[in-house]
Design a protein around this motif. Sequence first.
Motif, PDB file in Angstrom:
ATOM      1  N   ARG A  30      -2.662  12.600   3.762  1.00 57.63           N
ATOM      2  CA  ARG A  30      -3.614  11.835   4.904  1.00 57.63           C
ATOM      3  C   ARG A  30      -3.840  10.252   4.587  1.00 57.63           C
ATOM      4  N   GLN A  31      -3.673   9.339   3.099  1.00 58.01           N
ATOM      5  CA  GLN A  31      -3.611   8.616   3.520  1.00 58.01           C
ATOM      6  C   GLN A  31      -2.412   7.561   3.886  1.00 58.01           C
ATOM      7  N   VAL A  32      -1.591   8.271   3.799  1.00 54.88           N
ATOM      8  CA  VAL A  32       0.332   7.487   4.197  1.00 54.88           C
ATOM      9  C   VAL A  32      -0.216   7.947   5.751  1.00 54.88           C
ATOM     10  N   ARG A  33      -0.876   9.128   6.365  1.00 60.22           N
ATOM     11  CA  ARG A  33      -0.984   8.958   7.529  1.00 60.22           C
ATOM     12  C   ARG A  33      -1.849   8.325   8.504  1.00 60.22           C
ATOM     13  N   ALA A  34      -2.811   7.438   7.587  1.00 61.29           N
ATOM     14  CA  ALA A  34      -3.896   7.029   8.289  1.00 61.29           C
ATOM     15  C   ALA A  34      -3.033   5.318   8.222  1.00 61.29           C
ATOM     16  N   LEU A  35      -2.503   5.599   7.009  1.00 63.09           N
ATOM     17  CA  LEU A  35      -1.784   3.811   7.095  1.00 63.09           C
ATOM     18  C   LEU A  35      -1.162   4.034   8.233  1.00 63.09           C
ATOM     19  N   ALA A  36       0.181   4.609   8.125  1.00 64.24           N
ATOM     20  CA  ALA A  36       1.601   5.019   9.602  1.00 64.24           C
ATOM     21  C   ALA A  36       0.866   4.945  11.117  1.00 64.24           C
ATOM     22  N   GLN A  37      -0.377   5.803  11.121  1.00 65.14           N
ATOM     23  CA  GLN A  37      -1.249   5.705  12.150  1.00 65.14           C
ATOM     24  C   GLN A  37      -1.355   4.445  13.056  1.00 65.14           C
ATOM     25  N   ALA A  38      -2.078   3.730  11.217  1.00 65.31           N
ATOM     26  CA  ALA A  38      -2.894   2.205  12.369  1.00 65.31           C
ATOM     27  C   ALA A  38      -1.234   1.270  12.374  1.00 65.31           C
TER      28      ALA A  38
ATOM     29  N   ALA B  35       0.761  -0.829  -0.193  1.00 67.50           N
ATOM     30  CA  ALA B  35      -0.147  -0.306  -0.087  1.00 67.50           C
ATOM     31  C   ALA B  35       0.761   0.985   0.055  1.00 67.50           C
ATOM     32  N   LEU B  36       1.483   1.892   0.751  1.00 66.69           N
ATOM     33  CA  LEU B  36       2.779   2.728   0.565  1.00 66.69           C
ATOM     34  C   LEU B  36       3.451   3.258  -0.537  1.00 66.69           C
ATOM     35  N   LEU B  37       4.259   1.537  -0.797  1.00 65.73           N
ATOM     36  CA  LEU B  37       4.316   1.358  -2.737  1.00 65.73           C
ATOM     37  C   LEU B  37       3.692   2.740  -4.022  1.00 65.73           C
ATOM     38  N   GLY B  38       2.275   1.941  -3.160  1.00 61.10           N
ATOM     39  CA  GLY B  38       0.920   2.708  -3.914  1.00 61.10           C
ATOM     40  C   GLY B  38       0.645   3.664  -4.083  1.00 61.10           C
ATOM     41  N   LEU B  39       1.385   4.111  -2.389  1.00 60.23           N
ATOM     42  CA  LEU B  39       0.829   5.329  -2.662  1.00 60.23           C
ATOM     43  C   LEU B  39       1.844   6.992  -2.943  1.00 60.23           C
ATOM     44  N   TRP B  40       3.632   5.646  -2.274  1.00 56.74           N
ATOM     45  CA  TRP B  40       4.792   6.909  -2.822  1.00 56.74           C
ATOM     46  C   TRP B  40       4.910   6.877  -4.836  1.00 56.74           C
ATOM     47  N   GLN B  41       4.017   6.141  -5.316  1.00 55.34           N
ATOM     48  CA  GLN B  41       4.046   6.326  -5.964  1.00 55.34           C
ATOM     49  C   GLN B  41       3.248   6.754  -7.235  1.00 55.34           C
ATOM     50  N   ASN B  42       1.840   7.280  -6.688  1.00 54.10           N
ATOM     51  CA  ASN B  42       0.933   7.890  -6.865  1.00 54.10           C
ATOM     52  C   ASN B  42       1.209   9.420  -6.870  1.00 54.10           C
ATOM     53  N   ARG B  43       1.379  10.284  -7.217  1.00 52.63           N
ATOM     54  CA  ARG B  43       2.103  11.968  -7.296  1.00 52.63           C
ATOM     55  C   ARG B  43       0.700  12.234  -6.956  1.00 52.63           C
ATOM     56  N   ARG B  44      -0.553  12.434  -6.577  1.00 54.54           N
ATOM     57  CA  ARG B  44      -1.740  12.532  -6.665  1.00 54.54           C
ATOM     58  C   ARG B  44      -2.294  12.590  -5.355  1.00 54.54           C
TER      59      ARG B  44
END
Length: 155
Positions: free
Chosen positions: A78-86, A65-74
């Motif tokens: 908050r999605q990254v933060r939510a994943l890290a918070q979980a 999931a993080l890789l997908g978020l990293w590769q999506n510049r748009r």
Amino acid sequence: MNIGEAAKASGVSAKMIRHYESVGLFPEAARSESGYRRYGDKEVSTLRFVRQSRDLGFSIEQIRALLGLWQNRRRPSRQVRALAQAHIEELDAKLKELEAMKATLEHLVACCHGDERPDCPIIDSLSSRPEAVPEVHTGRQKTSGLRSGRAAARG
């Protein structure tokens, strides 16, 4: 660069690179004419990202999931933060579980004479039914002996 060079540059072993390829976390490398895997700077950067994510304890699925978020510049941060918070919440639960296990072991060690006699509350506790194990209070929660690990941490 070949797999050994990519491993050295990224800090990820060649074995783990192959594993990440096999589980689809990392795309299979291009091959040279002689069949050797070939990696470029982009692949090494991705491997570093994966290694640093693993160093923080993220699971393979979380890294995917993080890789997908990293590769999506748009993507919104908050999605990254939510994943890290979980993940922080998962780590907190594991810490409580480890603290409960430690408290139980400390209690059992304190009860053991550690002498030449064969009587040992540690062995007795390991061989008994969970409900027969003495209760230990960790300050946060009251737990029962060996159950103070996973079962008690879950409630």
